[in-house]
Structure formats: structure tokens, C-alpha cells
Motif scaffolding. Sequence first.
Motif, PDB file in Angstrom:
ATOM      1  N   LYS A  77       0.835  -1.191   0.000  1.00  0.00           N
ATOM      2  CA  LYS A  77       0.000   0.000   0.000  1.00  0.00           C
ATOM      3  C   LYS A  77       0.877   1.251   0.000  1.00  0.00           C
ATOM      4  O   LYS A  77       2.077   1.195   0.264  1.00  0.00           O
ATOM      5  CB  LYS A  77      -0.911   0.000   1.233  1.00  0.00           C
TER       6      LYS A  77
ATOM      7  N   HIS B 253       5.443  -1.858   2.676  1.00  0.00           N
ATOM      8  CA  HIS B 253       4.622  -0.843   2.030  1.00  0.00           C
ATOM      9  C   HIS B 253       5.480   0.353   1.603  1.00  0.00           C
ATOM     10  O   HIS B 253       6.617   0.514   2.039  1.00  0.00           O
ATOM     11  CB  HIS B 253       3.511  -0.382   2.970  1.00  0.00           C
TER      12      HIS B 253
ATOM     13  N   GLU C  22      -3.330   5.372  -0.475  1.00  0.00           N
ATOM     14  CA  GLU C  22      -4.467   4.735   0.198  1.00  0.00           C
ATOM     15  C   GLU C  22      -4.579   5.188   1.645  1.00  0.00           C
ATOM     16  O   GLU C  22      -5.674   5.200   2.212  1.00  0.00           O
ATOM     17  CB  GLU C  22      -4.321   3.214   0.178  1.00  0.00           C
ATOM     18  N   TYR C  23      -3.433   5.562   2.255  1.00  0.00           N
ATOM     19  CA  TYR C  23      -3.407   5.947   3.662  1.00  0.00           C
ATOM     20  C   TYR C  23      -2.685   7.281   3.838  1.00  0.00           C
ATOM     21  O   TYR C  23      -1.656   7.539   3.196  1.00  0.00           O
ATOM     22  CB  TYR C  23      -2.689   4.883   4.503  1.00  0.00           C
TER      23      TYR C  23
END
Length: 298
Positions: free
Chosen positions: A174, A202, A226-227
Motif C-alpha cells: 500500500k 509498504h 491509500e493511507y
Amino acid sequence: MSTYSIKDLEQLSGIKAHTLRIWEQRYSLLSPKRTDTNIRYYDDEDLKLILNVALLNDNGIKISKIASMSSEEMREQVVKMTEKSLTHDDQIHALTICMIEMDEERFDKVLSTNILKIGFEQTMMNIIYPFMSKIGVLWQTGAINPAQEHFISNLVRQKLIVAIDGQMYRGGGKKFLLYLPAGELHEISLLFAAFLIKAKGHRVIYLGQNTPNDDLLEVYKLHKPEYLMTIITTSPGPEEVQNYINSLSRRFNNSQIIVSGYQIVGQDLEFPSNVKAMHYIRQIKDYLEEISPVLQEK
């Protein structure tokens, strides 16, 4: 020179104030000073002494024997014990003494020894974080001066950057965008989060301290992570933090937002559905375990 109350000594040494007063009277271990208004206080030398006493006493040496030692004998015994000891409390005592003396060489040696023994992640979790939590309380109340806090933070920051640089990103995983808000400079927890995220395979886009809102938005549009993660220690303040969280939720509504820090933990805040509050560093580590694991080696 910093000054400490007997409660400050209790907080840093783990020895109850009542016990400290008994040792003071029975063995003349401490020599409190008094302000012009007759309030008792202690100085750096008193704190170093009581930290040494606590460590020696925790390792089975009777207080009567410790009281008969010279300061130099105490220090020699403490150095020997901390080099051999595996207990976290002993290592935290040793780091606290290094902070008071601003002894960079000794601080580096204690950290490096622990990293070799138990690894970087466990050193951070079990020694550095409890240590910084202790001194953080006293820094907030003014018992520890800013120079001591900066001294420690910069040494820990250097270790974190070296550890992060040693990690290889192998693709996949991610995408996490990490930053601190405008005016926020307390970077240790964010750096460690970057280390933990990269350790799971990640990708980390790291903007660091004092990120202007416009810059954050531009990077976000470019990378579409995504984060999004931030840690709020001092800025924005308690009156503004709820509005700030709500604004993050609206502006970055396609990402999961992770927030933590002094202005978040234990506060009466409401979190939108795409904002998750993390109350301690282990919670961040556990959360990363829930995200799909990434294979590190073929």
C-alpha cells in the motif's frame, strides 16, 4: 540547570516520594535546596544520584551499602550493570542519566548495545518510547529544559533515519503519505511509524515536519495514497484539532486517515468514518498487521 520537585524524582526514578524522604533523613542521600519562599527543590546532581541509587537498589544492593559509596563508585557500578543488564528499566535509567549529563557518547553506546541485543524495533518499543514518555511529562511541566529535550530527540532521530535508510522497498504493498501539520515539529513518532510501515513492505512518501496545507494537497493529488498519517503533538492546538480532523476527512475522503499524538490521545473528539485514531505506537503496529501482508522475499 533544571530543578525538580520530589514528585519529579519519583516519576523519573520509580522510587516513592515517601521512601526518598526516609532515605534523605536516614542516610543523608539527598540535599534539597530551598527557594526564597522556602519550597524544597532538587537539582541535576540530585536526580543523577537518585537514578544511580534506584538502579543499584533494584539490582539487589542494599541501600545502606549504596549510601556509603562515593559518587564515582556509584557511577562505575551503574555503567557495569547497564552494560550487562537486559532489563528495560535499567536501560531507561541509564538513558535518563545520559540526558541529564548530555553525554552523547554514552547515550549512543546504550542505544547501540540494545539494538544489537534485541533489535531496533524492540529497542524503540520497550526502551526509547517509555523513556521519552517519562521525560515528555516533565518537559511539558518545565522540569526538563528544552536543551535536554532537543539533545535526546536529535540523537533518537538520527538512529531512526539510519534505520529507515537501511530498509529496501521491493515494490507492491500500500501507499502511505506521512506528514506533520504546519507548525508541528515533534517528529520521532512519525519517523518510527515510517520505519514500521516500510518494514511491512509498504511504500512511504514522507513529508516530515511543518508541512503547509497546499504542499500536502499537491503531493496527495500526485501520489493518491491509500493511507494518510499524521501525528499532532502541539499544532493544531486543542481548540482547533476537531475542525482540523473534520477538514482532513473532507479533503482526503478517498483515503483512510490515521491520526495520533498528544492532541488526539484521551481527548473528547469525534472521528469521521475515514479517520482512525491511534492511541499508542503498538496500536499502529497492530493495525499494520491487519493490512494485507507483503512478501519481503521471493
